[in-house]
Design an enzyme around this catalytic site. Structure first.
Site, PDB file in Angstrom:
ATOM      1  N   SER A 188     -53.949  83.214  71.411  1.00  0.00           N
ATOM      2  CA  SER A 188     -52.708  83.108  70.635  1.00  0.00           C
ATOM      3  C   SER A 188     -52.186  81.676  70.520  1.00  0.00           C
ATOM      4  CB  SER A 188     -51.697  84.048  71.282  1.00  0.00           C
ATOM      5  OG  SER A 188     -50.535  84.132  70.549  1.00  0.00           O
ATOM      6  N   ALA A 238     -38.561  87.274  86.343  1.00  0.00           N
ATOM      7  CA  ALA A 238     -39.882  86.675  86.576  1.00  0.00           C
ATOM      8  C   ALA A 238     -40.688  86.762  85.287  1.00  0.00           C
ATOM      9  CB  ALA A 238     -40.588  87.432  87.694  1.00  0.00           C
ATOM     10  N   GLY A 297     -43.847  87.273  82.910  1.00  0.00           N
ATOM     11  CA  GLY A 297     -45.040  88.095  83.031  1.00  0.00           C
ATOM     12  C   GLY A 297     -46.299  87.307  82.715  1.00  0.00           C
ATOM     13  N   ARG A 331     -37.771  82.778  84.489  1.00  0.00           N
ATOM     14  CA  ARG A 331     -37.096  82.250  83.301  1.00  0.00           C
ATOM     15  C   ARG A 331     -35.609  82.571  83.375  1.00  0.00           C
ATOM     16  NH1 ARG A 331     -41.420  80.857  80.317  1.00  0.00           N
ATOM     17  NH2 ARG A 331     -43.034  82.421  80.026  1.00  0.00           N
TER      18      ARG A 331
HETATM   19  P1  NG1 Z   1     -42.885  85.965  79.691  1.00  0.00           P
HETATM   20  O1  NG1 Z   1     -43.755  84.862  80.185  1.00  0.00           O
HETATM   21  O2  NG1 Z   1     -43.046  87.278  80.447  1.00  0.00           O
HETATM   22  O3  NG1 Z   1     -41.471  85.540  79.518  1.00  0.00           O
HETATM   23  C1  NG1 Z   1     -43.635  85.442  77.177  1.00  0.00           C
HETATM   24  C2  NG1 Z   1     -42.588  85.567  76.110  1.00  0.00           C
HETATM   25  C3  NG1 Z   1     -42.602  86.989  75.579  1.00  0.00           C
HETATM   26  C4  NG1 Z   1     -44.001  87.391  75.101  1.00  0.00           C
HETATM   27  C5  NG1 Z   1     -45.043  87.066  76.163  1.00  0.00           C
HETATM   28  C6  NG1 Z   1     -46.476  87.110  75.710  1.00  0.00           C
HETATM   29  C7  NG1 Z   1     -40.356  84.544  76.049  1.00  0.00           C
HETATM   30  C8  NG1 Z   1     -39.077  84.310  76.744  1.00  0.00           C
HETATM   31  N1  NG1 Z   1     -41.261  85.298  76.690  1.00  0.00           N
HETATM   32  O4  NG1 Z   1     -43.365  86.359  78.210  1.00  0.00           O
HETATM   33  O5  NG1 Z   1     -41.658  87.128  74.563  1.00  0.00           O
HETATM   34  O6  NG1 Z   1     -44.302  86.761  73.897  1.00  0.00           O
HETATM   35  O7  NG1 Z   1     -44.912  85.735  76.647  1.00  0.00           O
HETATM   36  O8  NG1 Z   1     -46.862  88.026  74.892  1.00  0.00           O
HETATM   37  O9  NG1 Z   1     -40.566  84.048  74.927  1.00  0.00           O
HETATM   38 ZN    ZN Z   2     -50.116  85.486  68.977  1.00  0.00          ZN
END
Ligand code: NG1
Ligand code: ZN
Length: 539
Positions: free
Chosen positions: A66, A505, A507, A513
């Site tokens: 991505s 936390a 993912g 965050r």
């Molecule tokens: P995490 O790292 O869990 O915050 C981030 C994005 C999600 C989503 C995922 C991947 C933010 C705040 N978080 O997740 O919206 O796109 O990566 O698919 O943008």
């Molecule tokens: Zn993507």
């Protein structure tokens, strides 16, 4: 040779990297491409098992990372409906990816087959594709080795956007049924989108050109192909494609693309767009999109996923009223806690539509959206779509219009059920949806921006010793542990006008965050810093 021996032999050619722990996260496996060979090989085994467990339904495997940098890659599985892999199988994929030896891997494979009562002689079909990353063809070969070893039916679609692969999986599995989704080919995808777009536009012409930044990824060549199927630019929509250099894979997502624009809150430095020119950026696999423009004073304005959701929901609500279906179609919007509070307020108070909040991760949003007849879901970062229930589609198709105006609205609604990707967020389909709405409303980006004023906000990444101690509830808006952290956050929020903040936390990264918004920029920044300090103190 038995199929287990074939798997053993093939697996020996794809040994796992030492000391790496793999996890199937919200976006599948994603990391440096050079440690992914074994993971992609093993995903092939999981995909063929999953296909067999469902009586031979087609499963998809997408090789992409991505919006990540060019040296990364990733792999994710697509379930038969074209949606993301169900959570229980994510856990199986993680177990398989972490098997230490080939023997252990085969034992796990057998155990999974036994546990799920899978008949290993069932025919199976796995389709796969990749984005334009340099490591993609090597990883596709690893996948192919696994599929050959477990005697799967294989179709290699070569290079596609992520949503195109999801589309194809859904088409194959619905072929010949009442739910038939389309032709399972890339051409079928363009034909479906372009004919729905023509119907939805109803001879409207959009004003000015749209500049599309393709992140130097797979969206570039695919958009150029889609344009060939769209009406001539002087009759409908004039698209200028930029950042479509896929011959230099090192330029992928570099200083361009949806993630760059969203996180740095500015246009790509390469942008040549003038004042109030409509621009949008796709991400590296074309499943995310954000719009933006620079006003006459030179100020940059982002029109993110929240804005796209608000625009789409407003239009769909208008159409359902105009077509006489408002009383029977329940329209709702699904967001995450990262949605700007002003967008939530606009949808609830001005549009009078229901809003639901789910944890981060599009599969949660998608699932929640199925509770509506027309469910609009978007993450603020631009990943999302609109899904129509069977009930909605049947009523839209069979409703008898009582006036020419009702008929017009119904026809547009019907076209939108075809235009909008029902399986997954799709930047190209979302882009055409936005263009349809803007053309019908006669709006440029300034009018769109004017529907509400974003609350100033700040997103901070906090590195802690162990992010797993940060356990959240209530769609990730409140921390359960560490004890004491949430009351401290509540105290900080209380002191700020229109304040809202939460910590969770990540993912996808080893961090916590923090999000904060407030009436003014200074208060939002201050609140974010205070909450980040609380997280550090308890982390
Ligand atoms: P995490 O790292 O869990 O915050 C981030 C994005 C999600 C989503 C995922 C991947 C933010 C705040 N978080 O997740 O919206 O796109 O990566 O698919 O943008
Ligand atoms: Zn993507």
């Amino acid at each position: 040779m038995s199929s287990f021996n074939k798997i053993l032999e093939a697996s020996a050619k794809h040994p796992p990297a030492e000391g790496v722990k793999y996890q199937y996260g919200t976006a599948g496996f994603r990391m440096k491409a050079d440690v992914l060979d074994s993971v992609v090989f093993r995903c092939g085994l999981v995909a063929s098992l999953r296909s067999r467990s469902l009586g031979g339904k087609t499963i998809g495997v997408m090789i992409t990372a991505s919006h990540n940098p060019p040296v990364d890659n990733g792999v994710k599985l697509v379930d038969p409906t074209g949606e993301m892999l169900i959570a229980s199988w994510e856990a199986y994929a993680t177990e398989m990816a972490n098997a230490k030896t080939d023997q252990e891997l085969v034992e796990l494979y057998k155990a999974l087959a036994a546990k799920n009562r899978i008949d290993l002689s069932t025919p199976t079909h796995v389709v796969f594709a990749r984005d334009t990353r340099a490591s993609g063809s090597r990883l596709a070969a690893c996948l192919n080795d696994a599929l050959v070893a477990c005697e799967a039916g294989i179709t290699d679609y070569k290079i596609l956007t992520t949503p195109q692969l999801h589309y194809i999986v859904r088409c194959i599995n619905t072929k010949g049924t009442d739910e038939e989704y389309g032709e399972p080919t890339e051409k079928g995808y363009y034909e479906k989108l372009s004919s729905a777009f023509k119907l939805a536009m109803k001879n409207k012409k959009s004003s000015g050109a749209l500049t599309v930044d393709c992140a130097n990824g797979v969206g570039g060549p695919k958009l150029l192909e889609l344009i060939k199927y769209l009406p001539p630019k002087d009759e409908s929509l004039d698209i200028k494609v930029v950042n479509d250099n896929v011959h230099n894979p090192d330029s992928l997502n570099v200083e361009c693309g949806a993630d760059f624009v969203k996180t740095s809150q500015r246009a790509p430095p390469s942008s040549k767009a003038g004042p109030i020119d409509r621009c949008c950026s796709l991400d590296g696999d074309a499943d995310r999109i954000v719009y933006y423009f620079t006003d006459k004073r030179g100020v940059f304005h982002l029109l993110d996923g929240d804005r796209i959701a608000a625009l789409a929901a407003a239009f769909l609500a208008d159409l359902s009223r105009q077509s006489g279906l408002a009383d029977i179609l329940k329209i709702g919007v699904v967001q995450t806690a990262y949605a700007n509070g002003a967008s939530t307020k606009y949808i609830e108070k001005d549009l009078r539509l229901a809003v639901r909040c789910t944890p981060t991760g599009v599969k949660y949003l998608h699932h929640e959206a199925t509770n509506f007849d027309i469910g609009v879901y978007f993450e603020a970062n631009g990943h999302g779509t609109v899904i129509f229930s069977d009930y909605a589609r049947k009523n839209i198709a069979s409703h008898e219009p009582k006036s020419p105006a009702q008929q017009d609205a119904l026809e547009i609604l019907q076209a939108l059920t075809q235009l909008i990707n029902q399986a997954v967020g799709d930047a190209l389909s979302d882009m055409l949806l936005v263009e349809v709405v803007l053309a019908h409303k006669g709006w440029g980006p300034e009018e769109w921006l004017g529907i509400y004023n974003d609350l100033p906000n700040r997103l901070v990444r906090v590195v802690v010793t162990d992010r797993n101690v940060f356990v959240a509830e209530d769609a990730e808006r409140r921390l359960v542990t560490p004890k004491g952290a949430q009351p401290a956050i509540d105290e900080a929020v209380k002191k700020v006008r229109q304040g809202r903040s939460f910590a969770r936390a990540s993912g996808t990264e080893d961090a916590v965050r923090v999000y904060a918004e407030a009436e003014t920029r200074a208060e939002a920044d201050d609140l974010a810093n205070k909450v980040a300090a609380i997280v550090k103190q308890y982390g």
